[in-house]
Write an enzyme that holds these catalytic residues in place. Sequence first.
Site, PDB file in Angstrom:
ATOM      1  CG  HIS A   1      -2.054  -0.942   1.144  1.00  0.00           C
ATOM      2  ND1 HIS A   1      -1.907  -2.269   1.491  1.00  0.00           N
ATOM      3  CD2 HIS A   1      -3.353  -0.781   0.756  1.00  0.00           C
ATOM      4  CE1 HIS A   1      -3.074  -2.888   1.317  1.00  0.00           C
ATOM      5  NE2 HIS A   1      -3.954  -2.012   0.878  1.00  0.00           N
TER       6      HIS A   1
ATOM      7  CE  LYS B   1      -3.715  -0.724   4.819  1.00  0.00           C
ATOM      8  NZ  LYS B   1      -4.994  -0.061   5.183  1.00  0.00           N
TER       9      LYS B   1
END
EC number: 1.17.1.8
Length: 261
Positions: A149, A153
């Site tokens: 990600h 995140k």
Amino acid sequence: MSTDRSIRIGIAGMAGRMGSLLVEEAAAQGTVSGGTLRPGSNSPAPVGIPAFADINTLAEASDAVIDFTSASTVQAHARALSKAGTAWILGTSGLSPADEKAVEEIAALVPVVYAPNFAPGVNLVLALAEKMAAALPGNRYDAEIVEMHHRRKIDSPSGTAIGLGRAVAAGRGVMLEEVIESGRHGHVGPRQPGAIGFAALRGGQVVGEHTLLFAADDEHIALTHRAFDRRAFARGAVQAALWVQGKPPGLYSMMDVLGMR
């Protein structure tokens, strides 16, 4: 209600990256009742969308609230939505055991759709993962989950990765907590038989990539999902908000919304 157009959809955290997309999708498919802004946020509310002071007033004005905010808000939101009798579409990840208990308790009072990922494709991958795990014995096929990600995140492994792990564990008839190996460090010895491993990568602007690998001595099988646009999550969440109308209290998943169980 007679039509989807009359369904009032509230957006918690409507000025964020996901929130703004949710407003667009909800406006296209239903009626946006309004939204809340993150405390201290300098981001303006979307033009023409009422901004409510708190989750309590938003819940009172909505038939369903879509919530992709943060784990720190889950218990307060659960109390507000249960008091208002409003359906909850929850896509927040990184929940603690106490948060998950709050979600289960409110589901006895109002319908809740809780999913680690609202993209239809991911939910198909989750269903396939359980079937594959049931067919591929753990003493021959090592299960590893790799996710990546964007650099901002917060939680790790991702909620979707944990969902994949739970699907594999269910297929093998075990509890994930008993076999999880997350983020190996240094010299840890050989891989434990039947373990489900996790690796989390963070960098750039990656929306979300998840790969489930079953590795045997003589073959490897990989199942991968890549999200290129957060709109896939927003569309799925709005679909869930429309689907949940008229449903009795209970804890539902995106699998239910898609008619996969």
